[in-house]
Design an enzyme around this catalytic site. Sequence first.
Site, PDB file in Angstrom:
ATOM      1  N   GLY A   1       0.907  -1.137   0.102  1.00  0.00           N
ATOM      2  CA  GLY A   1      -0.216  -0.125  -0.078  1.00  0.00           C
ATOM      3  C   GLY A   1       0.761   1.302  -0.133  1.00  0.00           C
ATOM      4  O   GLY A   1       0.505   2.230  -0.552  1.00  0.00           O
ATOM      5  N   THR A   2       1.997   1.232   0.856  1.00  0.00           N
ATOM      6  CA  THR A   2       2.802   2.518   0.927  1.00  0.00           C
ATOM      7  C   THR A   2       3.362   2.998  -0.369  1.00  0.00           C
ATOM      8  O   THR A   2       3.251   4.103  -0.916  1.00  0.00           O
ATOM      9  CB  THR A   2       3.915   2.255   1.907  1.00  0.00           C
ATOM     10  OG1 THR A   2       3.200   2.275   3.339  1.00  0.00           O
ATOM     11  CG2 THR A   2       4.811   3.605   1.919  1.00  0.00           C
TER      12      THR A   2
ATOM     13  N   ASN B   1      -8.692   3.086   8.556  1.00  0.00           N
ATOM     14  CA  ASN B   1      -8.162   1.995   9.413  1.00  0.00           C
ATOM     15  C   ASN B   1      -8.238   2.143  11.139  1.00  0.00           C
ATOM     16  O   ASN B   1      -7.914   1.267  11.403  1.00  0.00           O
ATOM     17  CB  ASN B   1      -6.664   1.895   8.934  1.00  0.00           C
ATOM     18  CG  ASN B   1      -5.892   3.346   9.165  1.00  0.00           C
ATOM     19  OD1 ASN B   1      -6.284   4.357   8.517  1.00  0.00           O
ATOM     20  ND2 ASN B   1      -4.684   3.257   9.831  1.00  0.00           N
TER      21      ASN B   1
ATOM     22  N   SER C   1      -3.043  -3.754  -0.374  1.00  0.00           N
ATOM     23  CA  SER C   1      -2.024  -4.765   0.117  1.00  0.00           C
ATOM     24  C   SER C   1      -2.530  -5.808   0.651  1.00  0.00           C
ATOM     25  O   SER C   1      -3.604  -6.096   1.293  1.00  0.00           O
ATOM     26  CB  SER C   1      -1.576  -3.754   1.390  1.00  0.00           C
ATOM     27  OG  SER C   1      -0.430  -4.244   1.858  1.00  0.00           O
TER      28      SER C   1
ATOM     29  N   HIS D   1      -1.274  -7.918   2.775  1.00  0.00           N
ATOM     30  CA  HIS D   1      -1.333  -8.759   4.045  1.00  0.00           C
ATOM     31  C   HIS D   1      -2.763  -8.315   4.860  1.00  0.00           C
ATOM     32  O   HIS D   1      -2.624  -8.739   6.064  1.00  0.00           O
ATOM     33  CB  HIS D   1       0.002  -8.059   4.664  1.00  0.00           C
ATOM     34  CG  HIS D   1       0.145  -6.610   5.138  1.00  0.00           C
ATOM     35  ND1 HIS D   1      -0.004  -6.298   6.394  1.00  0.00           N
ATOM     36  CD2 HIS D   1       0.291  -5.639   4.436  1.00  0.00           C
ATOM     37  CE1 HIS D   1      -0.067  -4.899   6.734  1.00  0.00           C
ATOM     38  NE2 HIS D   1       0.113  -4.321   5.412  1.00  0.00           N
TER      39      HIS D   1
ATOM     40  N   CYS E   1       1.317   2.115  11.913  1.00  0.00           N
ATOM     41  CA  CYS E   1       2.377   2.559  11.411  1.00  0.00           C
ATOM     42  C   CYS E   1       2.773   3.883  12.386  1.00  0.00           C
ATOM     43  O   CYS E   1       3.967   4.430  12.004  1.00  0.00           O
ATOM     44  CB  CYS E   1       2.072   3.253   9.981  1.00  0.00           C
ATOM     45  SG  CYS E   1       1.780   1.791   8.976  1.00  0.00           S
TER      46      CYS E   1
END
Length: 382
Positions: free
Chosen positions: A71-72, A151, A199, A201, A327
């Site tokens: 994603g980043t 999130n 992403s 994961h 994060c």
Amino acid sequence: MKQVYLDNAATTPMSPEVIDLMVDKMKNVYGNASTGYGLGRDASMVMEVSRRALAKSINAKETEIIFTSGGTESDNTAIFQTARKRVNMGKHIITTVIEHQAVLKPLETLEKEGFEVTYLPVDEHGNISLTDFKSALRDDTILVTIMMGNNEVGSRMPIHEIGEILKDHQAWFHTDAVQAYGLIDIDVKADHIDLLSTSAHKINGPKMMGFLYKSNETNFPSLIQGGEQETKRRAGTENVPAIAGFEKAVEFLTATEKANLQTKYFEFKQQVIAGLTNNDVKFEINGELSEASLNHVLNLWIPGISTEIMQTNLDLAGFAVSGGSACTAGNLEPSHVLIAMFGKNSPRVSESIRISFGHYTTTEEIADFIEAISSIYKRLTK
């Protein structure tokens, strides 16, 4: 001591099926997909079959899927490359105050380069106003980047409505769908989305693997320079086993399964709320109890007990929960999402925990969690 994992918004355990498939590919499909001999062609075929399946999952074309490290990277690529490609068309960008840091940090960098960013506020439920969005939109707006679902509190943004507004505007529409992908149905064509980040994961797939959907109507150079992989759109030898693992994780997420998971997670929310209420635990929900939210996320304010103390006590009791985004959880800064919703002086920003459910969460684990947090609460509030 039994460990109960309730931080699935941070990451999810890989499914056994994904692990088995990836091990098989590591052993048997180890060629470089850019080479022309048999082993390379085998790797390329696995990759393209996966690309086709992942494209189908969001109603995209396979030529519109770029494999990334997650994603980043996808967010950074969409934001930096759009801004720098389209700078002659304008320097205005619209986002929200509750975006992930993978969006906010690149925008901070672009502001230093002379771009102007409008940060849309949110209400106490974590929702933006379409009226605010329309007021912020300008002729020189070149990019709108708004997450699909938050999130930390699970609020969902009005993606379809924003796409409808932008479909005849010059601005490209990017959405960070990392938290939403695999949980809700996504149709990039119906929603007029130009760029979308995911992403693996977050859906029981491998870490350091994701894709960036980039509409064929958009055009910008690769952020990562080097070889000519991904048809010159992202340099670097592709991680074929992880790509196959990502596809395997998506394979289980049919429309029916996604709907079932949302129902299951909403029931978990109700179970937690009823259990804490029955045990006289004082709490309030950060966000709203709505089936329209991302139901795997439940953010609770527990007055009088700091996030750090509650999280530590739950950890000692064998329960993994979070104080916010994984994060930023390693620093002592309060959640920027909760600050945006309630103000920096609200006790909620330092007395809230995030519980997030996953595919392997059980009703029994939720019952054990309720018992544990109730016991901790009574001990700490004597």
